[in-house]
Design an enzyme around this catalytic site. Structure first.
Site, PDB file in Angstrom:
ATOM      1  N   THR A  37      -2.578   5.767   5.900  1.00 29.92           N
ATOM      2  CA  THR A  37      -1.899   7.063   5.813  1.00 29.92           C
ATOM      3  C   THR A  37      -2.858   8.244   5.902  1.00 29.92           C
ATOM      4  O   THR A  37      -2.428   9.388   5.847  1.00 29.92           O
ATOM      5  CB  THR A  37      -1.119   7.166   4.486  1.00 29.92           C
ATOM      6  OG1 THR A  37      -2.041   7.155   3.398  1.00 29.92           O
ATOM      7  CG2 THR A  37      -0.122   6.033   4.342  1.00 29.92           C
ATOM      8  N   HIS A  52     -13.729   1.904   6.242  1.00 30.53           N
ATOM      9  CA  HIS A  52     -12.589   1.041   5.909  1.00 30.53           C
ATOM     10  C   HIS A  52     -12.247   0.115   7.075  1.00 30.53           C
ATOM     11  O   HIS A  52     -11.943  -1.060   6.872  1.00 30.53           O
ATOM     12  CB  HIS A  52     -11.363   1.881   5.529  1.00 30.53           C
ATOM     13  CG  HIS A  52     -11.372   2.343   4.108  1.00 30.53           C
ATOM     14  ND1 HIS A  52     -10.552   1.808   3.156  1.00 30.53           N
ATOM     15  CD2 HIS A  52     -12.123   3.280   3.481  1.00 30.53           C
ATOM     16  CE1 HIS A  52     -10.786   2.396   1.989  1.00 30.53           C
ATOM     17  NE2 HIS A  52     -11.728   3.298   2.170  1.00 30.53           N
ATOM     18  N   ARG A  56     -12.319  -4.546   7.622  1.00 31.15           N
ATOM     19  CA  ARG A  56     -11.172  -5.363   8.012  1.00 31.15           C
ATOM     20  C   ARG A  56     -11.487  -6.170   9.269  1.00 31.15           C
ATOM     21  O   ARG A  56     -12.109  -5.655  10.196  1.00 31.15           O
ATOM     22  CB  ARG A  56      -9.959  -4.463   8.279  1.00 31.15           C
ATOM     23  CG  ARG A  56      -9.598  -3.578   7.114  1.00 31.15           C
ATOM     24  CD  ARG A  56      -8.264  -2.890   7.317  1.00 31.15           C
ATOM     25  NE  ARG A  56      -8.140  -2.058   8.476  1.00 31.15           N
ATOM     26  CZ  ARG A  56      -8.315  -0.738   8.498  1.00 31.15           C
ATOM     27  NH1 ARG A  56      -8.649  -0.106   7.396  1.00 31.15           N
ATOM     28  NH2 ARG A  56      -8.144  -0.050   9.610  1.00 31.15           N
TER      29      ARG A  56
END
Length: 195
Positions: A37, A52, A56
């Site tokens: 978001t 971030h 992943r």
């Protein structure tokens, strides 16, 4: 585990735990979708987003959605959904001049959509009400609105975990600790005026 809420302060371990949950699902062959978001408004935020992304696996799907959380959740056809985070999502709604009631309504709808998923959803949010009292009206409004948003999600999450220093405390409905029954047919005395 249908809807898990991870709440805590900055650097409390929320995102790390969510990513760990994602890795465990991925290792078990479960698809993972990351709903981001965060708006990228400056260099610092761009660095955070890139960091971030680096945490992943490339096989995870990513949906970048700043406002329509219900729509983003509907795009996740199967597997684990990780929403990161309600903190920025709430801020995004405020910057679009939504009223407090409109934000709470959208939050309730998104929480209902997340909890209705058959497959698991992990949602990250910050607890911002434990620090210094904000100096500005906007800061106080944000603290209050995010507090309401967090309460609504915690009400439908199972489990809701408070992260502190990388450790988790389960959050439970406080009414279960009340030992005095509340009579529903007895009128309560008037409260003194605070005017």
């Amino acid at each position: 585990m249908s809807l898990t809420l991870l709440i805590g302060g900055a650097r409390s371990g929320k995102s790390s735990l969510a990513v760990d949950i994602g890795h465990r699902h991925h290792a078990a062959g479960v698809p993972v979708t990351y709903i981001a978001t965060a708006p990228v408004l400056d260099g610092d935020m761009a660095d955070r987003v890139e960091r971030h992304r680096g945490e992943r696996p490339a096989e995870w799907s990513t949906i970048e959605e700043e406002v329509d959380l219900v729509g983003a959740l509907a795009q996740v056809e199967s597997g684990l959904a990780i929403v990161d985070c309600l903190t920025l999502w709430t801020s995004n709604l405020m910057w679009r001049d939504l009223t407090d009631d409109e934000i709470r309504s959208r939050s309730s709808a998104a929480a209902a959509a997340a909890s209705a998923r058959v497959e698991p959803t992990v949602v990250i949010t910050n607890e911002v009400g434990l620090g210094i009292h904000p100096e500005t009206d906007l800061g106080r409004r944000y603290r209050d609105v995010l507090g309401w948003v967090n309460q609504g999600w915690a009400d439908v999450a199972d489990p809701a975990l408070l992260l502190v220093a990388g450790q988790a405390l389960p959050l439970t409905d406080p009414r279960q600790f009340l030992s005095v029954p509340i009579a529903t047919d007895t009128a309560l005395p008037d409260r003194p005026s605070t005017d």
